[in-house]
Design a protein around this motif. Structure first.
Motif, PDB file in Angstrom:
ATOM      1  N   ARG A  37       0.814  -1.221   0.000  1.00 55.81           N
ATOM      2  CA  ARG A  37       0.000   0.000   0.000  1.00 55.81           C
ATOM      3  C   ARG A  37       0.844   1.267   0.000  1.00 55.81           C
ATOM      4  O   ARG A  37       0.304   2.366  -0.054  1.00 55.81           O
ATOM      5  CB  ARG A  37      -0.918   0.000   1.227  1.00 55.81           C
ATOM      6  N   HIS A  38       2.164   1.103   0.150  1.00 55.90           N
ATOM      7  CA  HIS A  38       3.107   2.227   0.094  1.00 55.90           C
ATOM      8  C   HIS A  38       2.819   3.262   1.182  1.00 55.90           C
ATOM      9  O   HIS A  38       2.881   4.461   0.947  1.00 55.90           O
ATOM     10  CB  HIS A  38       3.090   2.866  -1.296  1.00 55.90           C
ATOM     11  N   ARG A  39       2.547   2.767   2.368  1.00 49.40           N
ATOM     12  CA  ARG A  39       2.305   3.630   3.511  1.00 49.40           C
ATOM     13  C   ARG A  39       3.565   3.734   4.367  1.00 49.40           C
ATOM     14  O   ARG A  39       4.365   2.808   4.446  1.00 49.40           O
ATOM     15  CB  ARG A  39       1.154   3.086   4.361  1.00 49.40           C
ATOM     16  N   THR A  40       3.732   4.856   5.021  1.00 48.37           N
ATOM     17  CA  THR A  40       4.850   5.031   5.944  1.00 48.37           C
ATOM     18  C   THR A  40       4.605   4.195   7.191  1.00 48.37           C
ATOM     19  O   THR A  40       3.546   4.284   7.809  1.00 48.37           O
ATOM     20  CB  THR A  40       5.000   6.504   6.327  1.00 48.37           C
ATOM     21  N   GLU A  41       5.564   3.361   7.562  1.00 48.03           N
ATOM     22  CA  GLU A  41       5.410   2.484   8.721  1.00 48.03           C
ATOM     23  C   GLU A  41       6.663   2.556   9.590  1.00 48.03           C
ATOM     24  O   GLU A  41       7.595   1.762   9.443  1.00 48.03           O
ATOM     25  CB  GLU A  41       5.152   1.042   8.267  1.00 48.03           C
ATOM     26  N   PRO A  42       6.728   3.525  10.515  1.00 54.59           N
ATOM     27  CA  PRO A  42       7.909   3.663  11.382  1.00 54.59           C
ATOM     28  C   PRO A  42       8.207   2.415  12.210  1.00 54.59           C
ATOM     29  O   PRO A  42       9.354   2.223  12.638  1.00 54.59           O
ATOM     30  CB  PRO A  42       7.536   4.848  12.285  1.00 54.59           C
ATOM     31  N   LEU A  43       7.203   1.576  12.437  1.00 59.31           N
ATOM     32  CA  LEU A  43       7.415   0.372  13.235  1.00 59.31           C
ATOM     33  C   LEU A  43       8.514  -0.508  12.646  1.00 59.31           C
ATOM     34  O   LEU A  43       9.208  -1.230  13.379  1.00 59.31           O
ATOM     35  CB  LEU A  43       6.105  -0.426  13.317  1.00 59.31           C
ATOM     36  N   LEU A  44       8.713  -0.426  11.345  1.00 56.72           N
ATOM     37  CA  LEU A  44       9.700  -1.270  10.669  1.00 56.72           C
ATOM     38  C   LEU A  44      11.089  -0.652  10.620  1.00 56.72           C
ATOM     39  O   LEU A  44      12.018  -1.272  10.090  1.00 56.72           O
ATOM     40  CB  LEU A  44       9.229  -1.566   9.242  1.00 56.72           C
ATOM     41  N   ASP A  45      11.232   0.538  11.168  1.00 57.61           N
ATOM     42  CA  ASP A  45      12.513   1.238  11.068  1.00 57.61           C
ATOM     43  C   ASP A  45      13.461   0.970  12.228  1.00 57.61           C
ATOM     44  O   ASP A  45      14.635   1.331  12.170  1.00 57.61           O
ATOM     45  CB  ASP A  45      12.269   2.752  10.949  1.00 57.61           C
ATOM     46  N   GLY A  46      12.956   0.374  13.300  1.00 57.39           N
ATOM     47  CA  GLY A  46      13.814   0.104  14.439  1.00 57.39           C
ATOM     48  C   GLY A  46      12.996  -0.219  15.678  1.00 57.39           C
ATOM     49  O   GLY A  46      11.769  -0.321  15.624  1.00 57.39           O
ATOM     50  N   PRO A  47      13.677  -0.396  16.822  1.00 56.60           N
ATOM     51  CA  PRO A  47      12.990  -0.788  18.051  1.00 56.60           C
ATOM     52  C   PRO A  47      11.866   0.181  18.428  1.00 56.60           C
ATOM     53  O   PRO A  47      11.955   1.392  18.213  1.00 56.60           O
ATOM     54  CB  PRO A  47      14.107  -0.763  19.102  1.00 56.60           C
ATOM     55  N   SER A  48      10.809  -0.383  19.017  1.00 57.95           N
ATOM     56  CA  SER A  48       9.647   0.397  19.427  1.00 57.95           C
ATOM     57  C   SER A  48       9.365   0.144  20.900  1.00 57.95           C
ATOM     58  O   SER A  48       9.358  -1.008  21.339  1.00 57.95           O
ATOM     59  CB  SER A  48       8.419   0.003  18.599  1.00 57.95           C
ATOM     60  N   PRO A  49       9.101   1.197  21.682  1.00 54.56           N
ATOM     61  CA  PRO A  49       8.763   0.987  23.093  1.00 54.56           C
ATOM     62  C   PRO A  49       7.465   0.216  23.278  1.00 54.56           C
ATOM     63  O   PRO A  49       7.242  -0.374  24.330  1.00 54.56           O
ATOM     64  CB  PRO A  49       8.654   2.418  23.645  1.00 54.56           C
ATOM     65  N   ALA A  50       6.618   0.199  22.257  1.00 54.52           N
ATOM     66  CA  ALA A  50       5.370  -0.567  22.353  1.00 54.52           C
ATOM     67  C   ALA A  50       5.608  -2.064  22.268  1.00 54.52           C
ATOM     68  O   ALA A  50       4.776  -2.858  22.719  1.00 54.52           O
ATOM     69  CB  ALA A  50       4.407  -0.124  21.246  1.00 54.52           C
ATOM     70  N   TYR A  51       6.753  -2.454  21.696  1.00 50.73           N
ATOM     71  CA  TYR A  51       7.067  -3.870  21.510  1.00 50.73           C
ATOM     72  C   TYR A  51       8.508  -4.136  21.948  1.00 50.73           C
ATOM     73  O   TYR A  51       9.380  -4.454  21.119  1.00 50.73           O
ATOM     74  CB  TYR A  51       6.850  -4.273  20.051  1.00 50.73           C
ATOM     75  N   PRO A  52       8.783  -4.065  23.243  1.00 51.33           N
ATOM     76  CA  PRO A  52      10.160  -4.265  23.708  1.00 51.33           C
ATOM     77  C   PRO A  52      10.678  -5.681  23.483  1.00 51.33           C
ATOM     78  O   PRO A  52      11.894  -5.901  23.544  1.00 51.33           O
ATOM     79  CB  PRO A  52      10.066  -3.942  25.213  1.00 51.33           C
ATOM     80  N   GLU A  53       9.781  -6.625  23.197  1.00 46.44           N
ATOM     81  CA  GLU A  53      10.214  -7.991  22.939  1.00 46.44           C
ATOM     82  C   GLU A  53      10.926  -8.138  21.590  1.00 46.44           C
ATOM     83  O   GLU A  53      11.635  -9.138  21.352  1.00 46.44           O
ATOM     84  CB  GLU A  53       9.001  -8.941  22.918  1.00 46.44           C
ATOM     85  N   VAL A  54      10.783  -7.147  20.721  1.00 44.43           N
ATOM     86  CA  VAL A  54      11.276  -7.256  19.347  1.00 44.43           C
ATOM     87  C   VAL A  54      12.678  -6.661  19.227  1.00 44.43           C
ATOM     88  O   VAL A  54      12.908  -5.516  19.605  1.00 44.43           O
ATOM     89  CB  VAL A  54      10.322  -6.571  18.356  1.00 44.43           C
ATOM     90  N   THR A  55      13.599  -7.445  18.697  1.00 41.79           N
ATOM     91  CA  THR A  55      14.977  -6.997  18.449  1.00 41.79           C
ATOM     92  C   THR A  55      15.228  -6.972  16.949  1.00 41.79           C
ATOM     93  O   THR A  55      14.874  -7.914  16.234  1.00 41.79           O
ATOM     94  CB  THR A  55      15.993  -7.940  19.108  1.00 41.79           C
ATOM     95  N   PHE A  56      15.833  -5.888  16.466  1.00 40.33           N
ATOM     96  CA  PHE A  56      16.221  -5.755  15.051  1.00 40.33           C
ATOM     97  C   PHE A  56      17.681  -6.192  14.911  1.00 40.33           C
ATOM     98  O   PHE A  56      18.548  -5.712  15.641  1.00 40.33           O
ATOM     99  CB  PHE A  56      16.064  -4.317  14.572  1.00 40.33           C
ATOM    100  N   TRP A  57      17.957  -7.030  13.913  1.00 37.17           N
ATOM    101  CA  TRP A  57      19.304  -7.548  13.703  1.00 37.17           C
ATOM    102  C   TRP A  57      19.944  -7.008  12.434  1.00 37.17           C
ATOM    103  O   TRP A  57      21.080  -7.349  12.128  1.00 37.17           O
ATOM    104  CB  TRP A  57      19.283  -9.069  13.668  1.00 37.17           C
ATOM    105  N   ASN A  58      19.212  -6.205  11.674  1.00 39.92           N
ATOM    106  CA  ASN A  58      19.810  -5.686  10.447  1.00 39.92           C
ATOM    107  C   ASN A  58      20.590  -4.406  10.726  1.00 39.92           C
ATOM    108  O   ASN A  58      20.342  -3.717  11.696  1.00 39.92           O
ATOM    109  CB  ASN A  58      18.734  -5.399   9.410  1.00 39.92           C
TER     110      ASN A  58
END
Length: 368
Positions: free
Chosen positions: A347-368
């Motif tokens: 849909r070509h929408r801006t999605e900051p959630l995919l740009d790095g760690p989010s305080p809403a989801y501390p369980e998620v770690t980015f490895w790239n």
């Protein structure tokens, strides 16, 4: 816990579960409610690929597939869709060694989709879902319903003879013929290639000149996500079929090497099994060959099947699942990142959630 080439861990459903407390005699199960603004409809399709003989049971004739298609509905109302048939429930529970609940228990799970509800107008972006080895398409219902509530058409494919039980409209139920085979890398590659052929056929039937579903699918906005072997199959499908514009592997070992993939791809897995230093090196190898938009994330506290419905259902049944977060939380995280990925790339929408760690989801770690 049994290890498997196919899908990383064969604990693809309730295999690691044990009864923590006696289960209710007649439990009332329900999936987490969809988060989008639209009601959800669902229709069930039986598709026959007359160009192929079934690869696992040639005597059965042409390859036959069952597909659940969720979509945004114009209004709520009508009959709630069944989660699975009693036969499918009994075979899944038996296959995973669960004897503490009635065989038909899972068939009584409440869903939030209405059977054959009128779809909203327009051409909807399409997401294809492929389940883990031995699991039915229904194991991805909570994800499918959520994407549909956000405006997607979602086709979950049962890969016949690759799951514990699959019931067809005439009432007969197939079983997991492939589960009896030696699980070798060669078999894993054959499975993924067969699933890619299944998905391409489904796309032909949904987007061709005479589509089997009249609700409206955008042929230029197609994505795919899979769990376990389904995630492996997503990469294989994208290599074979350029109609699939973006893909997600949810905790699936990549048995078929990725040579070069320039379209968006998300690796999302358990912290225990799919960090760069884990024993499964297949993601490290694939990562080097993902030349387009890419992300690699892990979710702390999850186990292999936390990306499916089996985690919240196990919680409701009082079964120990071997995870450190609840099934409801696992579904919430899975929906958030899968939805953001497809919103960004279909849909070509801006999605900051995919740009790095989010305080809403501390369980998620980015490895790239």
């Amino acid at each position: 816990m049994r290890k498997s080439i196919i899908g990383g861990l064969l604990a693809a459903a309730l295999l690691t579960c044990t009864a923590a407390t006696p289960a209710a005699a007649d439990p009332e199960l329900g999936l987490p409610r969809p988060t989008g603004p639209r009601p959800v409809g669902v229709t069930t399709l039986q598709l026959v690929d007359s160009s192929r003989t079934d690869p696992w049971v040639p005597a059965s004739g042409a390859r036959r597939l069952m597909v659940s298609l969720w979509y945004p509905a114009s209004a709520a109302g009508g009959t709630r869709a069944a989660y699975m048939t009693p036969q499918e429930s009994a075979l899944l529970l038996k296959g995973e060694g669960i004897t503490t609940v009635a065989p038909d228990t899972l068939s009584r799970t409440r869903t939030d989709a209405y059977t054959d509800a009128t779809p909203t107008r327009g051409r909807h972006p399409l997401v294809v879902l492929s389940p883990g080895f031995s699991l039915p398409r229904s194991s991805l219902t909570s994800l499918g319903e959520d994407l549909a509530s956000r405006g997607y058409a979602v086709a979950a494919v049962d890969h016949t003879y690759e799951n514990f039980g699959e019931t067809f409209p005439d009432g007969h139920t197939t079983t997991c013929v492939v589960c009896e085979a030696d699980q070798t890398p060669a078999l894993a590659r054959k499975l993924a290639a067969g699933r890619a052929a299944d998905v391409s056929f489904v796309l032909d039937r949904l987007t061709g000149p005479h589509p089997v579903w009249k609700g409206g699918v955008s042929s230029s906005r197609i994505g795919m996500a899979g769990h376990s072997l389904g995630g492996d199959s997503t990469a294989v499908t994208m290599a074979a079929d350029r109609r699939v514009r973006a893909g997600i592997d949810m905790d699936g070992t990549i048995n078929t090497p990725v040579t070069r993939l320039s379209r968006p791809f998300l690796l999302m897995g358990t912290a225990a099994g799919h960090t760069p230093s884990s024993k499964d090196a297949t993601w490290n190898d694939a990562w080097r060959h993902l030349t387009g938009w890419r992300r690699w994330i892990t979710v702390a506290g999850t186990q292999h099947s936390s990306f499916t419905d089996l985690h919240p259902l196990a919680d409701e049944l009082g079964l120990a699942f071997g995870a450190d977060i609840s099934g409801t939380r696992a579904v919430q995280i899975t929906r958030a990142y899968v939805g953001a990925f497809f919103d960004r790339h279909l849909r070509h929408r801006t999605e900051p959630l995919l740009d790095g760690p989010s305080p809403a989801y501390p369980e998620v770690t980015f490895w790239n």
